[in-house]
Design a protein around this motif. Structure first.
Motif, PDB file in Angstrom:
ATOM      1  N   LEU A  82       0.725  -1.349   0.126  1.00  0.00           N
ATOM      2  CA  LEU A  82      -0.161  -0.085   0.021  1.00  0.00           C
ATOM      3  C   LEU A  82       0.745   1.201   0.136  1.00  0.00           C
ATOM      4  O   LEU A  82       2.134   1.212   0.068  1.00  0.00           O
ATOM      5  N   ASN A  83       0.323   2.568   0.020  1.00  0.00           N
ATOM      6  CA  ASN A  83       1.158   3.677  -0.050  1.00  0.00           C
ATOM      7  C   ASN A  83       1.115   4.169   1.436  1.00  0.00           C
ATOM      8  O   ASN A  83       0.113   4.914   1.755  1.00  0.00           O
ATOM      9  N   HIS A  84       2.246   4.093   1.941  1.00  0.00           N
ATOM     10  CA  HIS A  84       2.434   4.529   3.511  1.00  0.00           C
ATOM     11  C   HIS A  84       3.839   4.865   3.527  1.00  0.00           C
ATOM     12  O   HIS A  84       4.753   4.352   2.973  1.00  0.00           O
ATOM     13  N   PRO A  85       4.285   5.942   4.529  1.00  0.00           N
ATOM     14  CA  PRO A  85       5.715   5.901   4.677  1.00  0.00           C
ATOM     15  C   PRO A  85       6.439   4.965   5.158  1.00  0.00           C
ATOM     16  O   PRO A  85       7.976   5.027   4.869  1.00  0.00           O
ATOM     17  N   VAL A  86       5.990   3.864   5.742  1.00  0.00           N
ATOM     18  CA  VAL A  86       6.816   2.588   5.628  1.00  0.00           C
ATOM     19  C   VAL A  86       6.372   1.471   4.967  1.00  0.00           C
ATOM     20  O   VAL A  86       5.204   1.414   4.615  1.00  0.00           O
ATOM     21  N   LEU A  87       6.808   0.216   4.608  1.00  0.00           N
ATOM     22  CA  LEU A  87       6.448  -0.830   3.677  1.00  0.00           C
ATOM     23  C   LEU A  87       5.158  -1.127   4.630  1.00  0.00           C
ATOM     24  O   LEU A  87       5.246  -1.691   5.813  1.00  0.00           O
ATOM     25  N   CYS A  88       4.011  -1.315   3.949  1.00  0.00           N
ATOM     26  CA  CYS A  88       2.907  -1.324   4.802  1.00  0.00           C
ATOM     27  C   CYS A  88       1.952  -2.369   3.757  1.00  0.00           C
ATOM     28  O   CYS A  88       1.835  -2.269   2.304  1.00  0.00           O
ATOM     29  N   LEU A  89       1.245  -3.622   4.256  1.00  0.00           N
ATOM     30  CA  LEU A  89       0.491  -4.657   3.499  1.00  0.00           C
ATOM     31  C   LEU A  89      -1.005  -4.611   3.656  1.00  0.00           C
ATOM     32  O   LEU A  89      -1.224  -4.569   4.783  1.00  0.00           O
ATOM     33  N   GLY A  90      -1.594  -4.585   2.659  1.00  0.00           N
ATOM     34  CA  GLY A  90      -3.047  -5.084   2.660  1.00  0.00           C
ATOM     35  C   GLY A  90      -3.143  -6.269   2.769  1.00  0.00           C
ATOM     36  O   GLY A  90      -2.196  -7.228   2.026  1.00  0.00           O
ATOM     37  N   TYR A  91      -3.944  -6.945   3.316  1.00  0.00           N
ATOM     38  CA  TYR A  91      -4.409  -8.447   3.390  1.00  0.00           C
ATOM     39  C   TYR A  91      -5.709  -8.821   2.562  1.00  0.00           C
ATOM     40  O   TYR A  91      -6.610  -8.178   3.045  1.00  0.00           O
ATOM     41  N   ASP A 141       2.574  10.316 -13.613  1.00  0.00           N
ATOM     42  CA  ASP A 141       1.183  10.278 -13.843  1.00  0.00           C
ATOM     43  C   ASP A 141       0.644   8.613 -13.962  1.00  0.00           C
ATOM     44  O   ASP A 141      -0.238   8.143 -13.159  1.00  0.00           O
ATOM     45  N   ALA A 142       1.463   8.070 -14.934  1.00  0.00           N
ATOM     46  CA  ALA A 142       1.097   6.807 -15.577  1.00  0.00           C
ATOM     47  C   ALA A 142       1.210   5.840 -14.560  1.00  0.00           C
ATOM     48  O   ALA A 142       0.344   4.776 -14.186  1.00  0.00           O
ATOM     49  N   ALA A 143       2.261   6.112 -13.783  1.00  0.00           N
ATOM     50  CA  ALA A 143       2.698   4.978 -12.686  1.00  0.00           C
ATOM     51  C   ALA A 143       1.821   5.161 -11.253  1.00  0.00           C
ATOM     52  O   ALA A 143       1.649   4.065 -10.928  1.00  0.00           O
ATOM     53  N   ALA A 144       1.431   6.175 -11.094  1.00  0.00           N
ATOM     54  CA  ALA A 144       0.081   6.455  -9.939  1.00  0.00           C
ATOM     55  C   ALA A 144      -1.059   5.692 -10.490  1.00  0.00           C
ATOM     56  O   ALA A 144      -1.638   5.098  -9.695  1.00  0.00           O
ATOM     57  N   ILE A 145      -1.457   5.789 -11.587  1.00  0.00           N
ATOM     58  CA  ILE A 145      -2.802   5.546 -12.148  1.00  0.00           C
ATOM     59  C   ILE A 145      -2.549   3.934 -11.968  1.00  0.00           C
ATOM     60  O   ILE A 145      -3.633   3.307 -11.735  1.00  0.00           O
ATOM     61  N   GLU A 146      -1.625   3.322 -12.436  1.00  0.00           N
ATOM     62  CA  GLU A 146      -1.295   1.893 -12.527  1.00  0.00           C
ATOM     63  C   GLU A 146      -1.179   1.449 -11.184  1.00  0.00           C
ATOM     64  O   GLU A 146      -1.983   0.380 -10.805  1.00  0.00           O
ATOM     65  N   ALA A 147      -0.615   1.847 -10.219  1.00  0.00           N
ATOM     66  CA  ALA A 147      -0.602   1.616  -8.701  1.00  0.00           C
ATOM     67  C   ALA A 147      -1.993   1.504  -8.150  1.00  0.00           C
ATOM     68  O   ALA A 147      -2.294   0.736  -7.542  1.00  0.00           O
ATOM     69  N   ASN A 148      -2.672   2.860  -8.316  1.00  0.00           N
ATOM     70  CA  ASN A 148      -3.776   2.722  -7.840  1.00  0.00           C
ATOM     71  C   ASN A 148      -4.881   1.845  -8.392  1.00  0.00           C
ATOM     72  O   ASN A 148      -5.854   1.098  -7.627  1.00  0.00           O
ATOM     73  N   GLU A 149      -4.832   1.402  -9.628  1.00  0.00           N
ATOM     74  CA  GLU A 149      -5.613   0.477 -10.229  1.00  0.00           C
ATOM     75  C   GLU A 149      -5.020  -0.880  -9.667  1.00  0.00           C
ATOM     76  O   GLU A 149      -5.976  -1.749  -9.450  1.00  0.00           O
ATOM     77  N   LYS A 150      -3.803  -1.251  -9.200  1.00  0.00           N
ATOM     78  CA  LYS A 150      -3.518  -2.384  -8.708  1.00  0.00           C
ATOM     79  C   LYS A 150      -4.096  -2.539  -7.470  1.00  0.00           C
ATOM     80  O   LYS A 150      -4.626  -3.722  -7.017  1.00  0.00           O
ATOM     81  N   VAL A 151      -4.306  -1.760  -6.530  1.00  0.00           N
ATOM     82  CA  VAL A 151      -4.914  -1.605  -5.387  1.00  0.00           C
ATOM     83  C   VAL A 151      -6.520  -1.916  -5.585  1.00  0.00           C
ATOM     84  O   VAL A 151      -7.182  -2.757  -4.999  1.00  0.00           O
ATOM     85  N   LEU A 152      -7.197  -1.303  -6.525  1.00  0.00           N
ATOM     86  CA  LEU A 152      -8.675  -1.776  -6.909  1.00  0.00           C
ATOM     87  C   LEU A 152      -8.610  -3.096  -7.344  1.00  0.00           C
ATOM     88  O   LEU A 152      -9.641  -3.764  -6.755  1.00  0.00           O
TER      89      LEU A 152
END
Ligand SMILES: [Zn+2]
Ligand SMILES: [Zn+2]
Length: 305
Positions: A154-163, A203-214
């Motif tokens: 996920l996007n956080h100041p340290v390595l952080c995992l969604g489960y 821009d493209a990298a941010a969009i891709e990263a957000n789509e991966k979380v979705l």
């Protein structure tokens, strides 16, 4: 049986007192039950109450055994560990899984060093429980018995995992602590370090990263999502703190076709009255427009999947 009980949903710091009775003041801890099995997400201050319940009830059936998944090692997510009383009981077996940000800091030393005379009257070496630590990254783990867990950065100041826990066709996803990925390069042409190509790639990298979380959240029966701020607070001066707005959490849940959304990681300054008011406000916005059920997380509440 697949259920989840909230033992702590407050962000950053425990907030006991008369203003946090309804939604709770303990920091994050979730109890997940899959048939006879116990999974815990995070060891915030809420894990103390869970541990005491295990020693009152579950221990009658045999020693306590659990997998604990730590989202990240920020203090509000590990601070309850020294008062998780099953660690002092012989026969307890714990497997603690979680990410680390710096290779020379092991998960064991980060969590276990809270148990040193500097901070606590008992040392880690004196614990009666058998504890194994497993450092994990983005991965998918078969936990046996038809239960799987998938993890996502996920996007956080340290390595952080969604489960993402999957069992018997149902899914439970955690996406906290997290804020939207954004372009890390200057996007204003007036900025002296502006570079058109870098801005476009960012821009493209941010969009891709957000789509991966979705995609990670897609179709979840229950999504526990960071929502520490309102959009107004976030945009004013909270960008980069690693937390989302209610608006972002709701939009993400809608886009990912989530069935039920729990708004989680309440700001420590938010009172019960304010959370109730915000809950009504967002419920009103959603009514008649979407199938999504969204609500504020409440400590002590159980959700059946
Ligand atoms: Zn946190
Ligand atoms: Zn955090």
């Amino acid at each position: 049986m697949f259920s989840m009980t909230v033992w702590g949903d407050r962000g950053s710091m425990p907030t006991p007192g008369p203003d946090t009775v309804l939604f709770g003041g303990n920091t994050s801890c979730l109890e997940i039950r899959v048939d006879g099995r116990l999974i815990i997400v995070d060891a915030g201050s809420g894990i103390r109450g869970l541990g005491d319940k295990l020693l009152r009830e579950d221990i009658k059936k045999g020693p306590i055994e659990a997998d604990i998944f730590i989202t990240h090692t920020h203090w509000d997510h590990i601070m309850g560990f020294p008062m998780f009383n099953p660690i002092y009981v012989p026969g307890t077996k714990l497997r603690i899984h979680g990410p680390i940000s710096y290779e020379d800091d092991t998960l064991e030393s980060i969590i276990g060093s809270q148990l040193s005379y500097r901070y606590w009257p008992v040392r880690q070496e004196e614990l009666s429980a058998h504890i194994e630590y497993e450092q994990i990254k983005e991965t998918s783990i078969d936990l046996g018995g038809g239960l799987r867990v998938q993890t996502k950065y996920l996007n956080h100041p340290v390595l952080c995992l969604g489960y993402r826990f999957e069992y018997d066709g149902k899914s439970l996803v955690t996406a906290y602590d997290h804020e939207p990925f954004r372009n890390v390069f200057p996007t204003d042409p007036a900025d002296p370090s502006y570079d058109e190509e870098a801005a476009r790639e960012g821009d493209a990298a941010a969009i891709e990263a957000n789509e991966k979380v979705l995609a990670f959240c897609h179709g979840a029966d229950l999504l526990v999502h960071d929502s520490q701020y309102t959009a107004r607070e976030y945009n004013k001066n909270k960008v980069g703190f690693g937390h989302s707005s209610y608006e972002f959490a709701i939009n993400s849940a809608n886009k990912a076709r989530v069935k039920r959304l729990l708004l989680f990681h309440h700001d420590p300054n938010r009172s019960d009255a304010e959370l109730q008011e915000l809950e009504l406000f967002y419920e009103g916005k959603l009514r008649g427009r979407t199938e999504l059920a969204a609500e504020m997380s409440r400590e002590g509440r159980t959700y059946n999947l």
